[in-house]
Design a protein around this motif. Structure first.
Motif, PDB file in Angstrom:
ATOM      1  N   VAL A  47    -102.567  28.781  -8.015  1.00 48.18           N
ATOM      2  CA  VAL A  47    -102.646  29.217  -9.411  1.00 48.18           C
ATOM      3  C   VAL A  47    -102.655  30.734  -9.492  1.00 48.18           C
ATOM      4  O   VAL A  47    -101.991  31.333 -10.355  1.00 48.18           O
ATOM      5  CB  VAL A  47    -103.901  28.628 -10.086  1.00 48.18           C
ATOM      6  CG1 VAL A  47    -104.097  29.227 -11.473  1.00 48.18           C
ATOM      7  CG2 VAL A  47    -103.785  27.118 -10.195  1.00 48.18           C
ATOM      8  N   ARG A  48    -103.380  31.359  -8.595  1.00 43.33           N
ATOM      9  CA  ARG A  48    -103.425  32.818  -8.547  1.00 43.33           C
ATOM     10  C   ARG A  48    -102.023  33.400  -8.358  1.00 43.33           C
ATOM     11  O   ARG A  48    -101.614  34.332  -9.048  1.00 43.33           O
ATOM     12  CB  ARG A  48    -104.337  33.242  -7.392  1.00 43.33           C
ATOM     13  CG  ARG A  48    -104.290  34.715  -7.039  1.00 43.33           C
ATOM     14  CD  ARG A  48    -104.940  34.938  -5.692  1.00 43.33           C
ATOM     15  NE  ARG A  48    -104.966  36.325  -5.304  1.00 43.33           N
ATOM     16  CZ  ARG A  48    -105.109  36.741  -4.045  1.00 43.33           C
ATOM     17  NH1 ARG A  48    -105.228  35.862  -3.074  1.00 43.33           N
ATOM     18  NH2 ARG A  48    -105.119  38.026  -3.768  1.00 43.33           N
ATOM     19  N   THR A  49    -101.269  32.832  -7.437  1.00 45.58           N
ATOM     20  CA  THR A  49     -99.921  33.315  -7.145  1.00 45.58           C
ATOM     21  C   THR A  49     -98.968  33.040  -8.303  1.00 45.58           C
ATOM     22  O   THR A  49     -98.132  33.882  -8.654  1.00 45.58           O
ATOM     23  CB  THR A  49     -99.395  32.660  -5.859  1.00 45.58           C
ATOM     24  OG1 THR A  49    -100.334  32.847  -4.801  1.00 45.58           O
ATOM     25  CG2 THR A  49     -98.067  33.256  -5.438  1.00 45.58           C
ATOM     26  N   LEU A  50     -99.087  31.863  -8.921  1.00 47.66           N
ATOM     27  CA  LEU A  50     -98.224  31.503 -10.042  1.00 47.66           C
ATOM     28  C   LEU A  50     -98.430  32.444 -11.232  1.00 47.66           C
ATOM     29  O   LEU A  50     -97.466  32.891 -11.859  1.00 47.66           O
ATOM     30  CB  LEU A  50     -98.497  30.061 -10.466  1.00 47.66           C
ATOM     31  CG  LEU A  50     -97.745  28.959  -9.721  1.00 47.66           C
ATOM     32  CD1 LEU A  50     -98.300  27.596 -10.116  1.00 47.66           C
ATOM     33  CD2 LEU A  50     -96.256  29.033 -10.020  1.00 47.66           C
ATOM     34  N   ILE A  51     -99.689  32.741 -11.548  1.00 45.96           N
ATOM     35  CA  ILE A  51     -99.980  33.638 -12.671  1.00 45.96           C
ATOM     36  C   ILE A  51     -99.404  35.019 -12.403  1.00 45.96           C
ATOM     37  O   ILE A  51     -98.762  35.625 -13.271  1.00 45.96           O
ATOM     38  CB  ILE A  51    -101.499  33.727 -12.910  1.00 45.96           C
ATOM     39  CG1 ILE A  51    -102.038  32.389 -13.422  1.00 45.96           C
ATOM     40  CG2 ILE A  51    -101.823  34.842 -13.904  1.00 45.96           C
ATOM     41  CD1 ILE A  51    -103.534  32.354 -13.576  1.00 45.96           C
ATOM     42  N   ALA A  52     -99.601  35.520 -11.193  1.00 46.06           N
ATOM     43  CA  ALA A  52     -99.093  36.851 -10.850  1.00 46.06           C
ATOM     44  C   ALA A  52     -97.572  36.897 -10.923  1.00 46.06           C
ATOM     45  O   ALA A  52     -96.988  37.862 -11.439  1.00 46.06           O
ATOM     46  CB  ALA A  52     -99.566  37.237  -9.455  1.00 46.06           C
ATOM     47  N   ALA A  53     -96.910  35.848 -10.398  1.00 45.39           N
ATOM     48  CA  ALA A  53     -95.444  35.805 -10.434  1.00 45.39           C
ATOM     49  C   ALA A  53     -94.937  35.775 -11.866  1.00 45.39           C
ATOM     50  O   ALA A  53     -93.954  36.446 -12.209  1.00 45.39           O
ATOM     51  CB  ALA A  53     -94.945  34.586  -9.660  1.00 45.39           C
ATOM     52  N   VAL A  58     -90.814  39.505 -15.660  1.00 48.52           N
ATOM     53  CA  VAL A  58     -90.055  40.316 -16.613  1.00 48.52           C
ATOM     54  C   VAL A  58     -90.047  41.794 -16.224  1.00 48.52           C
ATOM     55  O   VAL A  58     -88.976  42.420 -16.177  1.00 48.52           O
ATOM     56  CB  VAL A  58     -90.594  40.119 -18.051  1.00 48.52           C
ATOM     57  CG1 VAL A  58     -89.918  41.091 -19.011  1.00 48.52           C
ATOM     58  CG2 VAL A  58     -90.350  38.677 -18.504  1.00 48.52           C
ATOM     59  N   PRO A  59     -91.218  42.419 -15.935  1.00 52.55           N
ATOM     60  CA  PRO A  59     -91.174  43.821 -15.491  1.00 52.55           C
ATOM     61  C   PRO A  59     -90.340  44.011 -14.227  1.00 52.55           C
ATOM     62  O   PRO A  59     -89.668  45.030 -14.068  1.00 52.55           O
ATOM     63  CB  PRO A  59     -92.654  44.152 -15.228  1.00 52.55           C
ATOM     64  CG  PRO A  59     -93.412  43.189 -16.071  1.00 52.55           C
ATOM     65  CD  PRO A  59     -92.609  41.935 -16.069  1.00 52.55           C
ATOM     66  N   GLY A  60     -90.383  43.027 -13.330  1.00 55.58           N
ATOM     67  CA  GLY A  60     -89.596  43.131 -12.107  1.00 55.58           C
ATOM     68  C   GLY A  60     -88.107  43.120 -12.380  1.00 55.58           C
ATOM     69  O   GLY A  60     -87.339  43.854 -11.743  1.00 55.58           O
ATOM     70  N   ALA A 190     -92.628  42.752  -5.435  1.00 53.85           N
ATOM     71  CA  ALA A 190     -93.852  41.981  -5.645  1.00 53.85           C
ATOM     72  C   ALA A 190     -93.565  40.709  -6.433  1.00 53.85           C
ATOM     73  O   ALA A 190     -94.027  39.616  -6.071  1.00 53.85           O
ATOM     74  CB  ALA A 190     -94.891  42.830  -6.368  1.00 53.85           C
ATOM     75  N   ALA A 191     -92.786  40.834  -7.518  1.00 53.55           N
ATOM     76  CA  ALA A 191     -92.471  39.675  -8.350  1.00 53.55           C
ATOM     77  C   ALA A 191     -91.675  38.636  -7.567  1.00 53.55           C
ATOM     78  O   ALA A 191     -91.976  37.431  -7.616  1.00 53.55           O
ATOM     79  CB  ALA A 191     -91.678  40.119  -9.585  1.00 53.55           C
ATOM     80  N   GLY A 192     -90.678  39.084  -6.823  1.00 54.07           N
ATOM     81  CA  GLY A 192     -89.860  38.163  -6.045  1.00 54.07           C
ATOM     82  C   GLY A 192     -90.650  37.475  -4.952  1.00 54.07           C
ATOM     83  O   GLY A 192     -90.529  36.258  -4.742  1.00 54.07           O
ATOM     84  N   GLY A 193     -91.483  38.252  -4.247  1.00 52.80           N
ATOM     85  CA  GLY A 193     -92.286  37.676  -3.175  1.00 52.80           C
ATOM     86  C   GLY A 193     -93.291  36.660  -3.686  1.00 52.80           C
ATOM     87  O   GLY A 193     -93.482  35.590  -3.085  1.00 52.80           O
ATOM     88  N   LEU A 194     -93.934  36.975  -4.809  1.00 48.64           N
ATOM     89  CA  LEU A 194     -94.907  36.049  -5.392  1.00 48.64           C
ATOM     90  C   LEU A 194     -94.234  34.785  -5.908  1.00 48.64           C
ATOM     91  O   LEU A 194     -94.800  33.687  -5.830  1.00 48.64           O
ATOM     92  CB  LEU A 194     -95.671  36.740  -6.516  1.00 48.64           C
ATOM     93  CG  LEU A 194     -96.715  37.770  -6.061  1.00 48.64           C
ATOM     94  CD1 LEU A 194     -97.104  38.690  -7.207  1.00 48.64           C
ATOM     95  CD2 LEU A 194     -97.948  37.076  -5.500  1.00 48.64           C
ATOM     96  N   LEU A 195     -93.011  34.930  -6.438  1.00 52.81           N
ATOM     97  CA  LEU A 195     -92.276  33.761  -6.917  1.00 52.81           C
ATOM     98  C   LEU A 195     -91.907  32.841  -5.754  1.00 52.81           C
ATOM     99  O   LEU A 195     -92.080  31.620  -5.831  1.00 52.81           O
ATOM    100  CB  LEU A 195     -91.016  34.212  -7.658  1.00 52.81           C
ATOM    101  CG  LEU A 195     -90.169  33.102  -8.301  1.00 52.81           C
ATOM    102  CD1 LEU A 195     -90.990  32.342  -9.338  1.00 52.81           C
ATOM    103  CD2 LEU A 195     -88.910  33.700  -8.931  1.00 52.81           C
TER     104      LEU A 195
END
Length: 326
Positions: A47-53, A58-60, A190-195
């Motif tokens: 859940v932590r990773t999903l929220i961050a992604a 959008v900013p990414g 960061a966005a890509g890695g978290l996704l």
């Protein structure tokens, strides 16, 4: 006139690295309240990773400014970052603590700065200075005291292997984060890695490798109840989205070696947050260890040396014949 462009960049990098380490250090305390209500560690991480992604997506994309070729050119890098540095490090640590004490697993994972130094030496020929080696030894001894390993701990071969896997994941995080030559904006990485990590964690949960159990009961912190969604949001927004973005930017300013040693502050932050939020007072030996860790980071910073000043030459005077008439 001279312009020292490296000093402000280094100072900003140190501030970003400390902000990242502090944010990461908050994750364990926030997760504790959820775990006590029935959440599994796998569910909290996912859940932590999903929220961050979701927050950084959008900013990414906007940070690319239409340069979609950067995603194509760095697809492999983003995938490795998501699998190894984000999902892999967390999954390996999760399994490590099922076989051994948390402090020992953390100690093994935080040998990552040593792995970074060895990688830069063997792969790129960046031989560490004597001060860097001395600082590493001082920081390592302080880390042992902070984690209170000297009180005695049982070792498990399987647990050690999982913890070393977490160490490899953490080392890859520092090495990939510091690479600014790929042209990929830090927030996009960061966005890509978290996704990618979110997909990996969800697949691991779907096949039964990672238990995913959640609850809606109020979380309790030092006798105070808070709604479950509050620590969940804090985990995603602060300890993941903010922590990864600032960590990447810090690595690009400081380099992977120094950034990895400053990141040891995460352990100190975890101890402080456990004291403030959970009422778990640190022991005197842990405070002494914290001072040693800080001293080690300072010595490593000294060992990095100073970047030569960038001297901008004065413009050459114009020939007299080309000067405008008075």
């Amino acid at each position: 006139m001279t312009h020292d462009t490296s000093a402000p960049r280094s100072a900003t990098g140190l501030l970003l690295a400390l902000a990242s380490a502090t944010s990461f250090g908050m994750s364990g305390v926030l997760a504790r309240g959820l775990l006590d209500t029935g959440w599994s560690a796998g569910a909290a991480v996912t859940v932590r990773t999903l929220i961050a992604a979701t927050v950084l997506l959008v900013p990414g994309v906007l940070a690319l400014r239409g340069r979609w070729h950067l995603l194509r050119d760095n697809a492999g890098l983003i995938t490795v970052y998501g699998i190894s540095a984000v999902a892999g490090a967390q999954l390996c640590y999760f399994y490590a603590v099922t076989y051994m004490q948390v402090s020992v697993a953390l100690l093994l994972e935080y040998t990552a700065p040593v792995a970074v130094v060895l990688w830069l030496w063997l792969r790129h020929g960046h031989r560490p200075s004597g001060l860097t080696v001395l600082g590493a030894a001082i920081a390592a001894s302080g880390l042992v005291l902070v984690l209170d390993v000297i009180s005695g701990a049982e070792l498990s071969t399987v647990g050690v292997l999982w913890a070393l896997g977490a160490m490899v994941g953490a080392a890859s995080y520092f090495i990939i984060s510091a690479d600014h030559g790929n042209g990929l904006p830090g927030i996009t990485l960061a966005a890509g890695g978290l996704l990618v990590a979110s997909v990996v964690l969800l697949v691991a949960g779907a096949v039964g490798v990672l238990p995913l159990e959640a609850a809606t009961a109020a979380a309790v912190y030092d006798g105070h109840e808070v709604p479950w969604w509050l620590p969940v949001l804090a985990l995603g927004l602060v300890t993941a989205a903010f922590a990864y973005v600032t960590g990447i930017e810090a690595g690009r300013r400081l380099g992977s070696r120094l950034a990895s040693f400053v990141a040891l502050g995460e352990v100190l932050a975890a101890v402080v947050f456990a004291w403030l939020v959970l009422g778990e007072l640190p022991r005197a030996v842990q405070l002494a260890g914290g001072l040693l860790v800080l001293a080690g980071v300072v010595v490593v910073k000294l060992g990095e040396g100073r970047t030569p000043l960038v001297v901008e030459p004065l413009p050459e005077p114009e020939p007299l014949s080309e000067r405008p008439a008075a």
